[in-house]
Design an enzyme around this catalytic site. Structure first.
Site, PDB file in Angstrom:
ATOM      1  N   GLY A   1       0.828  -1.214   0.000  1.00 46.72           N
ATOM      2  CA  GLY A   1       0.000   0.000   0.000  1.00 46.72           C
ATOM      3  C   GLY A   1       0.851   1.248   0.000  1.00 46.72           C
ATOM      4  N   ASN A   2       0.274   2.375   0.375  1.00 48.99           N
ATOM      5  CA  ASN A   2       1.031   3.632   0.460  1.00 48.99           C
ATOM      6  C   ASN A   2       0.436   4.533   1.541  1.00 48.99           C
ATOM      7  OD1 ASN A   2      -1.004   5.498  -0.807  1.00 48.99           O
ATOM      8  ND2 ASN A   2      -0.737   4.033  -2.491  1.00 48.99           N
ATOM      9  N   ARG A   3       1.000   5.709   1.694  1.00 50.16           N
ATOM     10  CA  ARG A   3       0.689   6.553   2.857  1.00 50.16           C
ATOM     11  C   ARG A   3      -0.521   7.465   2.680  1.00 50.16           C
ATOM     12  NH1 ARG A   3       5.378   6.076   5.908  1.00 50.16           N
ATOM     13  NH2 ARG A   3       7.207   5.538   4.681  1.00 50.16           N
ATOM     14  N   SER A   4      -1.277   7.323   1.596  1.00 56.12           N
ATOM     15  CA  SER A   4      -2.432   8.222   1.387  1.00 56.12           C
ATOM     16  C   SER A   4      -3.510   7.965   2.434  1.00 56.12           C
ATOM     17  CB  SER A   4      -3.003   8.006  -0.017  1.00 56.12           C
ATOM     18  OG  SER A   4      -4.234   8.698  -0.138  1.00 56.12           O
TER      19      SER A   4
ATOM     20  N   ALA B   1      -4.065   7.709  -4.631  1.00 54.82           N
ATOM     21  CA  ALA B   1      -2.698   7.230  -4.831  1.00 54.82           C
ATOM     22  C   ALA B   1      -2.813   5.746  -5.199  1.00 54.82           C
ATOM     23  CB  ALA B   1      -1.874   7.438  -3.568  1.00 54.82           C
TER      24      ALA B   1
END
Ligand code: PMT
Length: 223
Positions: free
Chosen positions: A22-25, A89
């Protein structure tokens, strides 16, 4: 009365039933844009990835998990859209072979690797579909850490967008997770720096530009 589709948040790409890439959004920027458009009287659909951001009132929210889920949700939502704002994102890569059962440390040993394959570029896909007479206004984001404006200009052309929101995500108080942001709007007419501030304010600045791009230039009176 305009119909606006906004994407927000990260996507989660399954490694196994317990883990993901995943990512930090946080989804805050996209949710703020959806709320701002709703306040201006638009009919808003928010396609929201895994996020704990409060769902904006008066907005139709469709929850998605992965890039493929978002692609499916977009295919339906964009059919009647006047504007599409891609602030999500979206993960660029996903595990090639997600495991059906939880991977076990005892079987993986001290070193392991996850093979990743490219996800479709959803924004570029929407750009490619353009050409129809009544194509929706297409707004992309560019999350950058270097050469922000130059890279945003490249994305404006390569992804066939009407507007790119350039976001320097290496700047303190901007980008992923935080409640504030600072962005530059890049379109065919040039670039506009929006003042830094809460994402709720920045969202209205972005919607202002969308409104200006939607409305035809007032005709000059003949003298
Ligand atoms: O959610 P927050 O915590 O509030 O943070 C806000 C934000 C930093 C996520 C937001 O302001 C932002 O910059 N969003 C875009 C993030 C991103 O994926 O940027 P990118 O430069 O990698 O992608 C460019 C564009 O292509 C984006 O419009 C993205 O939605 C789209 N994209 C990217 C990859 C992909 N596979 N498909 C896409 O459609």
């Amino acid at each position: 009365g305009r119909r606006i589709v906004v994407t927000a948040g990260p996507t989660h790409e399954a490694i196994d039933p317990a883990r993901f890439v995943g990512n930090r959004s946080s989804g805050k920027m996209g949710a703020a844009i959806a709320a701002a458009a709703q306040r201006r009287g638009a009919e808003v659909t928010l396609l929201l990835g895994p996020s704990s951001v409060p769902e904006p009132v008066g907005v139709t929210v469709v929850r998605v998990e992965s890039a493929f889920d978002l692609q499916d949700a977009l295919a339906t939502a964009v059919k009647s859209a006047d504007v599409i704002v891609m602030s999500a994102a979206v993960a660029d890569y996903r595990p090639a072979k997600p495991a059906a059962q939880k991977l076990k440390r005892s079987e993986l040993g001290q070193k392991t690797a996850i093979e990743l394959v490219a996800n479709p570029d959803l924004l570029a896909g929407l750009g490619k579909q353009r050409g129809a007479k009544k194509a929706p206004l297409l707004v992309g984001f560019a999350a950058e850490t270097n050469d922000v404006i130059a890279n945003a200009k490249k994305k404006l052309a390569s992804k066939k967008c009407d507007l790119i929101v350039a976001n320097d995500v290496s700047e303190a108080g901007a980008g992923f997770g935080v409640d504030t942001n600072r962005v530059t709007l890049v379109d065919a007419a040039g670039s506009i720096d929006l003042p830094a501030g809460p994402k709720t304010h920045v969202a209205h600045g972005i919607v202002d530009r969308v409104v200006a791009l939607l409305e035809p230039e007032p005709k000059r009176r003949k003298r």
